[in-house]
Design a protein around this motif. Sequence first.
Motif, mmCIF file in Angstrom:
data_model
loop_
_atom_site.group_PDB
_atom_site.id
_atom_site.type_symbol
_atom_site.label_atom_id
_atom_site.label_comp_id
_atom_site.label_asym_id
_atom_site.label_seq_id
_atom_site.Cartn_x
_atom_site.Cartn_y
_atom_site.Cartn_z
ATOM 1 N N LYS A 143 0.821 -1.203 0.000
ATOM 2 C CA LYS A 143 0.000 0.000 0.000
ATOM 3 C C LYS A 143 0.858 1.257 0.000
ATOM 4 C CE LYS A 143 -3.410 2.466 2.778
ATOM 5 N NZ LYS A 143 -4.179 2.497 4.046
ATOM 6 N N LEU A 144 1.930 1.220 0.871
ATOM 7 C CA LEU A 144 2.796 2.389 0.970
ATOM 8 C C LEU A 144 3.570 2.637 -0.319
ATOM 9 C CD1 LEU A 144 4.230 1.995 4.583
ATOM 10 C CD2 LEU A 144 2.666 3.759 3.771
ATOM 11 N N ILE A 145 4.054 1.559 -0.938
ATOM 12 C CA ILE A 145 4.887 1.743 -2.131
ATOM 13 C C ILE A 145 4.079 2.311 -3.297
ATOM 14 C CG2 ILE A 145 4.643 -0.535 -3.230
ATOM 15 C CD1 ILE A 145 7.746 -0.468 -3.553
ATOM 16 N N ASP A 146 2.800 1.950 -3.351
ATOM 17 C CA ASP A 146 1.946 2.525 -4.401
ATOM 18 C C ASP A 146 1.792 4.030 -4.215
ATOM 19 O OD1 ASP A 146 1.657 0.064 -5.548
ATOM 20 O OD2 ASP A 146 -0.251 -0.387 -4.553
ATOM 21 N N GLU A 147 1.597 4.441 -2.960
ATOM 22 C CA GLU A 147 1.419 5.859 -2.685
ATOM 23 C C GLU A 147 2.723 6.627 -2.888
ATOM 24 O OE1 GLU A 147 -0.244 6.390 1.155
ATOM 25 O OE2 GLU A 147 -2.021 5.156 0.753
ATOM 26 N N ILE A 148 3.847 6.023 -2.447
ATOM 27 C CA ILE A 148 5.140 6.705 -2.603
ATOM 28 C C ILE A 148 5.513 6.808 -4.080
ATOM 29 C CG2 ILE A 148 7.620 6.520 -2.104
ATOM 30 C CD1 ILE A 148 6.844 5.184 0.558
ATOM 31 N N ALA A 149 5.288 5.713 -4.837
ATOM 32 C CA ALA A 149 5.631 5.712 -6.270
ATOM 33 C C ALA A 149 4.863 6.788 -7.024
ATOM 34 C CB ALA A 149 5.360 4.335 -6.861
ATOM 35 N N SER A 150 3.641 7.084 -6.567
ATOM 36 C CA SER A 150 2.845 8.111 -7.253
ATOM 37 C C SER A 150 3.427 9.506 -7.073
ATOM 38 C CB SER A 150 1.399 8.079 -6.746
ATOM 39 O OG SER A 150 1.354 8.441 -5.373
ATOM 40 N N HIS A 151 4.296 9.691 -6.085
ATOM 41 C CA HIS A 151 4.923 10.988 -5.840
ATOM 42 C C HIS A 151 6.401 10.994 -6.247
ATOM 43 C CE1 HIS A 151 1.452 11.025 -3.047
ATOM 44 N NE2 HIS A 151 1.465 12.369 -3.233
ATOM 45 N N MET A 152 6.869 9.918 -6.852
ATOM 46 C CA MET A 152 8.290 9.805 -7.187
ATOM 47 C C MET A 152 8.631 10.614 -8.424
ATOM 48 S SD MET A 152 10.374 8.148 -5.273
ATOM 49 C CE MET A 152 11.652 7.830 -6.487
ATOM 50 N N ASN A 153 9.809 11.240 -8.378
ATOM 51 C CA ASN A 153 10.432 11.883 -9.539
ATOM 52 C C ASN A 153 11.680 11.081 -9.845
ATOM 53 O OD1 ASN A 153 11.500 13.455 -11.532
ATOM 54 N ND2 ASN A 153 11.547 15.351 -10.309
ATOM 55 N N TRP A 154 11.604 10.165 -10.808
ATOM 56 C CA TRP A 154 12.691 9.208 -11.058
ATOM 57 C C TRP A 154 13.925 9.878 -11.653
ATOM 58 C CZ3 TRP A 154 12.200 4.492 -9.064
ATOM 59 C CH2 TRP A 154 10.906 4.024 -8.782
ATOM 60 N N THR A 155 13.793 11.128 -12.056
ATOM 61 C CA THR A 155 14.955 11.794 -12.668
ATOM 62 C C THR A 155 15.937 12.308 -11.626
ATOM 63 O OG1 THR A 155 13.768 13.904 -12.724
ATOM 64 C CG2 THR A 155 13.576 12.470 -14.669
ATOM 65 N N THR A 156 15.506 12.391 -10.335
ATOM 66 C CA THR A 156 16.402 12.862 -9.271
ATOM 67 C C THR A 156 16.701 11.702 -8.319
ATOM 68 O OG1 THR A 156 14.618 13.479 -7.752
ATOM 69 C CG2 THR A 156 15.310 15.119 -9.418
ATOM 70 N N ASP A 157 17.671 11.961 -7.456
ATOM 71 C CA ASP A 157 18.041 10.950 -6.456
ATOM 72 C C ASP A 157 17.388 11.227 -5.103
ATOM 73 O OD1 ASP A 157 21.485 10.755 -7.638
ATOM 74 O OD2 ASP A 157 19.645 9.770 -8.363
ATOM 75 N N GLU A 158 16.422 12.093 -5.082
ATOM 76 C CA GLU A 158 15.772 12.465 -3.833
ATOM 77 C C GLU A 158 14.479 11.683 -3.637
ATOM 78 O OE1 GLU A 158 18.784 14.851 -2.862
ATOM 79 O OE2 GLU A 158 17.013 14.524 -1.597
#
Length: 567
Positions: A143-158
């Motif tokens: 559940k958490l990874i789905d929510e976190i992935a939706s806010h991810m910016n894969w172009t940065t390391d943050e």
Amino acid sequence: MSIHRRFITQFLLQLFFYFIFISFILLTFTVFFGYYLSKAEIEGNVGKADELFLEDQIQLNNGHVTIQSELKELVKKQSGWLLIFDNKGQLIKHLYSPKELEMNFSALIDHKEDYDRYYSWQLYNDSEQPLIVMFGQRNKAEKLIDEIASHMNWTTDELQLPRDLQHEVMSVDGSVFLSTLDGTVLNTFNNEQRLSIKELYQLGNNNSFLTKSISNQESNKTLIVSVPNPIKEDVEATTFIYHLKYPLIALLIALLLTFIISGFLYSRKFASPVTTVIQWIENLGNKQYTSPTNIRHQQKLYNKSGVIKHKYRLYKEVMETLSAVTIQLEENEKMRKKQAKTREDWISGLSHDLKTPLSSIVGYTKMLNSDQYQWSLDEKKHFIDTIDEKSHYMMELIEDLTLTYRLQNNSLPIIEESIELNETIRRTIIQTMNMQDEYAYTFDLQSETKQLIISLDPKWFQRILDNLIMNAVKYNPKGTTITITTQTLEERLVIITIEDNGIGMDDETLDNLFDRYYRGTNTTDSSTGTGLGMAITKQLVKLHGGSIKVHSDVGVGTKVRIILPIN
């Protein structure tokens, strides 16, 4: 029944008792063990509960379902949910369940893939309203990874997590990792464990964590979320020991009671009678010829009717034998005292009887020496020599008898003085030589020191020397060499050795040498002496705290060794 059979019977009965008692303890412990082990497993994972436990926690009364507080706490603690359906698949009651499951049994099947595990039971199968109970747990990491992935910016390391999402991750003690596909960790959030990338990949195989990951091939990055698993597949050792503390305490108490009871029975059946036997034997050794008594001076072994008590019946033959020995020893002691009194009376009478003829002999001697009778000179000399010899013999016998019994009764006083040992022996040798032919015997005095001071009673030590040296002369032929040696041992003991190369003694004579009235057969004159000399010598040596030992071989000679303390 013999004592051997009684022992076997008693041992078998006690072993049977211990077997039954310990078996009962172990059976009880096994029941408690199973109960607490099952409880520990349920506390780790409700899914391992059996139907009996659930029927106890989920009450069904006229169609109404009640969930007990214990089950509610367990489900909440394990972050799980609980659904209860009727036999038609309709939801009757739910607990901490997701909204999408709060419909019917078919809804659970539709969302099965959203959950890592779930368990089901059928309860009250014998009733008209059987229940289907389901317990499950949703993978929070998913559940958490789905929510976190939706806010991810894969172009940065943050890791850009909104504040509410950060709180949610921290509330479940979760961790978020951003790494490259080759395993290099780029960033983390709430990484309390400080895990390496290798350990991150191992979390997926670890039942202690719920782990999910998402990879992005374009950015060559992987997002990993790890959450502690509230459901324990295995019971932890500390939890196991905690739940077993009460059965273990009960087991220890039961074993302690077993030891106490067995100790009491052993003491009563075996140890107590043995102690009584030992006490009885000690009494016999101390010449107390009575059976043991208690502190009130009552018989331990027998009751008022004279019958042996129950706890001593196992040793009945031993007690009867000791009783017979006690009676026999008591009779022997009475006989010994009677014989001692008879012997003392005999000696007293003997002394009196000897003194009376001695007076007559002395008077007869005086009469022979008077002028009223005309005896020839040869006759007079013969009578006088005979009477004189007998009179001295009788006086010597009386003195020896008196001395030996005084020694036996420890009534002879010892008055010690410091004397020079070598000079005392030298004077005794000269006196002995003066009584014999000058060249009949050869005497050799050897000493390691010129002076040897020792504390002795001069009178009685002289008697010891006289007896031993005169024996060496009297019982050996002329030409015998008599060697007397003195030496010290560690300045505490003195050793006096009187050795001759005479005719020696056979074994019979040597064995009886210190007996009263015994005269050996290997002597030149068996008619002289009272037969008390060596017995008196040994008693006088012991009275001075010493010891005497004789070694002799026929045809070789005799060696007498005396050891005395140097006071």
